[in-house]
Each structure stands twice: as C-alpha cells, then as structure tokens.
Design an enzyme around this catalytic site. Structure first.
Site, PDB file in Angstrom:
ATOM      1  CG  ASP A 183      -2.252   0.797   0.896  1.00  0.00           C
ATOM      2  OD1 ASP A 183      -2.343   1.239   0.038  1.00  0.00           O
ATOM      3  OD2 ASP A 183      -3.053   0.838   2.130  1.00  0.00           O
ATOM      4  CG  ASP A 224      -9.201   2.661   0.907  1.00  0.00           C
ATOM      5  OD1 ASP A 224      -8.499   2.186   0.010  1.00  0.00           O
ATOM      6  OD2 ASP A 224      -8.825   3.102   1.984  1.00  0.00           O
TER       7      ASP A 224
END
Length: 475
Positions: free
Chosen positions: A199, A264
């Site tokens: 990430d 997200d």
C-alpha cells in the site's frame, strides 16, 4: 433485481463475425490479459479484513485477531460454493504486524499479542486456503541502527527521512536495500505467505495523509525481485489509484500482479460498507484506467484491483440496493478484477451468496481474466463516461464475447457522466456500437436464460442502478 424487460433487435440476415465495425463507429481493439510477472493467469479471489476493520459497526463482535480472522475465513473453506468458485485468499490488512519496529535485522514481524502468522498459515493451508499480508514502503526509523541480514550494512545508511508511516525512505540504488527486501520476503515465505498487498505506492495514493516521496516505484520493483528469489509463488497487489502514465504503468505491469485503479471505496466508520456514489466513481475510474492503458498495448500483464467487493451482506448492511449489488458484481467480474470480498462472511444472505458464486457468472470471470471489458457508448461506440452505458469483453478467438449494459442512475457527484436521468430508460446497443457483427446466441447470465439468436443489437429497459450481463456465442 432483473431489468423490467428485455427485447432483442432482430435482423433479417446474419453474417460472419468480424471485428471491423461500420465506418461511423470506432474500431474495436480487443484487450487481452496474459500471465502476470509472478506467474498468475487470473486475479485473486478471497476475503480481506479492511472493510470490517474500517466499518466495525457492520460486524458487531468481530475482533481483528487470529480467532476473528479464522471465523471469517473458515466460511470460505466450509462453504462449498465459495471454495469451488475459487475464493481461497484470506488477506490481512493493516494491523497484523508490529507498527513501530522490526526484529533484530529490521524485518517485519507479526504482532504476537493478536497473531501467530505461521500457525494461521498452517490452518488456512490445511483447509485449502491461502494467506495474504499487508505492507507499506520503507523500514522502521526505530531500526536504523540495525544491520540488514546477511550484510554489514545498517538500515540507516541506506534509508533516511520520515515518510509519515514511522518509516524511513530507501535509496533504491543501494544493493543492500534489495537484500533487506529479500530478507523480509524470505521470512514471509517461511511463514507460508501467498499474497503481499503493498500500500501507499507513489506516484498515486492521493490524499494519503502521510509524507510519501513522489516516486516509490522502486519499492514495487524490490518486492517483485524479492518474490522471484524467494522460491515461493507469491502474488503482489499494489495500491492505491496508481499513476497510469506509460512510464509508470510499464513498471507496475512488469512487477506486480494487480494494481488499484481507485481510492478506497468503503464508508469509513459508518454502519454500512459502501455508497452508490462511490461505486459510480470506482466504475468510472476503471473506465479511465482501461481506456488509457490499452493505448499503450492491448495485451496486458496485470489485473485491475477495483477495491474490495461489498456485495455479500443484505442491502441494509452493504449500503446499496440489491440491484446495485448485482451491478457492482457485474462490473468487477467484467473487468477481470480482483474478487476480494470485504463483506462479513458470517452474514451472507442468499442474494449475496448467489452473486459471489453463480456458476455462469464465475464462468464469465474466467473469460474476462483473459479478455476484460472496455466501454462502448450506446449510439456511438465511443469510450466516454455515460449514465446509460455499454461494455464489451472480447470477442475471443471463437467469437465469444461478454456484454454489459447499465443504467447508473443520476450522477451523484463522482460518476464522471454528469447527467441526472431518473426512472427507467430503454438502452439500445447495436452491434456496430460494440464493434462486432454477425449472429450471436445471447445468454442472460443472472437470469439464467437463453434469449435466442441476435444479428444486430440489444435493447433493454433498465431502472436506476440496474444492469444486465450477457454472454454472446457465435451462432
């Protein structure tokens, strides 16, 4: 969940399939996905913990620890339809590892108060499942005085600064940096890790709230190189909303197996998992992604990651209607994207289980793993963002193709199309719009119905948030 009605446009005669459309329509350049850098021929399917971690009200009683994860992932193992459909990855998100330091060599270590990663891997492997873990770039600032395993180089001599994640920034030109990554991945391999989610990769990761260097592509290369030397087959998924320029896309698709196309999508901290306005954004971000990267090459070696699937739980928990749940699943399948469930697996309803495991739909996912969808606007065949939209995957060498037709409802601010058509609309899509011609047998995947042969196009009435998923086979 079905559209209000469908009708087929019948032509007087059929012709042999070819990919050249009428002169007024853009030519169809079929997109393919071939084997990824780490040797995979499909996107991963499974479950990830982040949705529940970020939205704890959706799953009362869940704790992010070994027992909590096992309670979720045992559902994958014990539900025959999920396992047979290939949902085998049990992926831990942020929080499984110690957050401020590594071991004596600065390697990432698990938080032993909550997890025993080797025993978790053994449990999962014993059930036919696989284990995923989460990492971010850099080594810990607190470990700068430690020596990298197998070297006499201290971490602080090749890693400096503060990236805002308690970690320093590597100098990727230094050989010892690769040795650090090798040591980390070798330890992961010894534990039984099967997937790494990396990430906070840049360029990308917008609005990250950290202090990331502008170019962390070296981290992606280092993890890929480390995987290659580890002796274990491990997937590398990189995140989030990564730069799509050719310079960086070439790096992503030669080192990673899947890449996030959006930010997200979950409703952080709320009592539902996802909202339709965010889904509209995710679908448009995939459209932007595929129409951009296919300009570089129509044969890709990386899968899109559209973020987790929040379709498994009842509408009151998922946060979207049942029609919208179906449309989400349809587009994630169509894109050949990661099918990583973010829902509470202990609370699947009948609709959710069918969406995730319908055998005809999974067959489509197997098809789009090699031929992902691309947009073809109804009426023009262009690739812009439209509220009433069509998509095509393929045709493959046999002439088979997949078609999606959708009504996304009024743009809620992030859909990209900007229109606000309400209610039910008829969407007409001709073969020339799609860039194909010939006679096809049409199968409605979600309805499980054969609609007969068609020679010119499709017409379907769709309410807001509705879509159809068709498999076309040459007649």
């Amino acid at each position: 969940m079905a559209p209000l009605k469908y009708s087929l446009l019948i032509a007087a005669s059929a012709s042999i399939l070819h990919i050249a459309p009428a002169a007024a329509e853009p030519a169809l350049n079929v997109v393919q996905i071939e084997t990824t850098p780490n040797g995979f021929t499909s996107a991963p399917r499974g479950w990830n913990s982040f949705g529940i971690q970020a939205n704890p009200q959706t799953t009362p009683g869940f704790s992010f620890n070994q027992n909590g994860v096992i309670s979720q992932c045992d559902v994958l193992a014990n539900t025959a339809a999920l396992k047979e459909a290939g949902y085998v990855y049990c992926s831990l998100d942020s929080g499984w590892s110690v957050g401020g330091n590594g071991d004596q060599f600065g390697r990432i270590i698990y938080d032993s108060s909550n997890f025993d990663i080797p025993s978790l891997a053994d449990h999962l492997h014993g059930e036919g499942l696989q284990l995923g873990v989460y990492v971010v770039p850099g080594a810990f600032i607190a470990d700068e005085s430690k020596t990298i395993l197998g070297t006499d180089v201290t971490i602080g001599s090749v890693c400096s600064g503060d990236n805002g994640l308690a970690r320093c920034n590597f100098d990727y030109s230094q050989p010892a940096v690769q040795q650090w990554h090798n040591s980390v991945v070798n330890q992961f391999a010894s534990w039984g890790v099967d997937l790494i989610k990396l990430d906070f990769v840049t360029p990308g990761s917008p609005s990250n709230g950290a202090n990331l260097p502008p170019d962390l592509s070296g981290e992606v290369i280092a993890y890929h190189t480390a995987i290659a030397q580890s002796g274990r087959k491990i997937r590398l998924d990189i995140s989030w909303k990564l730069d799509r320029s050719q310079k960086y896309f070439d790096i992503w698709e030669t080192n990673a197996d899947s890449m996030r196309t959006d930010q997200d999508i979950n409703n952080g901290g709320q009592s539902t998992f996802v909202s339709w306005n965010t889904v509209q954004r995710a679908i448009d971000n995939y459209r932007q992604y595929i129409t951009t990267v296919m300009q570089y090459n129509t044969t890709l070696t990386i899968y899109p990651d559209m973020d987790n699937l929040f379709v498994g739980n009842p509408a009151s928990v998922s946060g979207v209607t049942d029609d919208e749940r179906q449309t989400i699943m349809t587009h994630w399948i169509g894109a050949g994207a990661n099918l990583i469930i973010g829902s509470d697996l202990t609370n699947l309803d009948g609709i959710g289980l069918n969406l995730l495991t319908n055998s005809d739909a999974i067959a489509i996912a197997d098809f789009t793993a090699h031929h992902p969808i691309q947009p073809r606007n109804p009426g023009t065949g262009n690739d812009g963002s439209e509220q009433l939209q069509a998509w095509i995957a393929g045709p493959d060498e046999s002439g088979a193709a997949v078609v999606i037709i959708a009504n996304y409802g009024p743009d809620q601010g992030q859909g990209g199309f900007g229109t606000s058509l309400t209610g039910t609309h008829t969407v007409n899509v001709s073969w020339s719009d799609l860039g194909i011609s010939g006679s096809f047998d049409v199968h409605d995947v979600w309805a499980g119905k054969d609609l007969g042969a068609e020679s010119s196009g499709l017409s379907v009435q769709l309410g807001e948030g509705q879509s159809v998923l068709y498999k076309l086979s040459r007649s």
